[in-house]
Design an enzyme around this catalytic site. Sequence first.
Site, mmCIF file in Angstrom:
data_model
loop_
_atom_site.group_PDB
_atom_site.id
_atom_site.type_symbol
_atom_site.label_atom_id
_atom_site.label_comp_id
_atom_site.label_asym_id
_atom_site.label_seq_id
_atom_site.Cartn_x
_atom_site.Cartn_y
_atom_site.Cartn_z
ATOM 1 N N LYS A 232 44.658 43.182 44.107
ATOM 2 C CA LYS A 232 43.525 43.056 45.293
ATOM 3 C C LYS A 232 44.215 42.448 46.480
ATOM 4 C CE LYS A 232 38.967 43.880 43.499
ATOM 5 N NZ LYS A 232 37.101 43.143 43.267
ATOM 6 N N ARG A 268 38.835 43.250 34.573
ATOM 7 C CA ARG A 268 38.642 44.974 35.314
ATOM 8 C C ARG A 268 40.440 44.829 35.500
ATOM 9 N NH1 ARG A 268 38.157 47.406 39.537
ATOM 10 N NH2 ARG A 268 36.892 49.953 39.535
#
Length: 289
Positions: A232, A268
């Site tokens: 991210k 995740r």
Amino acid sequence: MQVYYPKLIAPVRRVGRREFDLSRHIVVMGIVNRTPNSGLDPNRSMEADAAIKTAERALRDGAEWLDVGGRAFRSDQPPLSGAEEIDRVAPVIKGIREKSDAVISVDTHLPEVAEAAYKAGADVINDTNGLRAPGMASLIAETGMSVVITHSIGGPGEVVARPHYENVVSEVADFLRQRADTAVGCGIRPEKIFIDPGHDLNKTTEHSNTITRRLGEIAAMGYPVLVACSNKHFIRESLGVAPGSEALKAGTIAANTACVYQGARVVRVHDVAGNVAAMRAAESVLGLG
């Protein structure tokens, strides 16, 4: 920063066909995207067979949970109907289910997609809209599925310019607590609920780093915390690297390890093998195993 061991609601829980003791084990979730525009994912593909092969590779690398997505969260994308999303995810879920008893979740905020995914073999709804769509919570309650309730301000596809929080951790925790209470009120059993603070979802790098440092305040709610930090922007910006950089693998492992140190119990990820090794090491260091 001291290690935080959360007192979990139903630490031993059955999710789909698998049972996990989340007081002793960190679950690695592999990402399977059938999307053209998931900018974080080097493995994304619009071909169903390729997505199923990504899932098979993740399982070989040690993933116990697979998250299938057909829609990116980002706001700069063309409209996508529920029917189109179903066409993307249902064949992949069905193909994985035919080959494995691993946990399968579908990353969606639409009840019609959730229902189709359940019929295809999914066990969990991973809802980045926090169960705000009418009918989603009642559908999950009726099917007996598990759910990941994720924090975001606007939800998938919505523009949120310059997100602002007075206290990002307390506001995220308040949202998750309220949405979990709503879920229970709709008939979803507490032992079916996971929560996700939504790193980078309508948040700046500072917000996401603060959530990571203070994740124990969210884990204190008792619902197992899932974190979705992989590749991210807050990691890229913290490292000063471009999307797709090899350094993102190491940065993701570092962020996930910090989150586990503060109570996260599901991670995740795109790089399953690296994170499986890191989480097994983290379990040993934390005395969980």
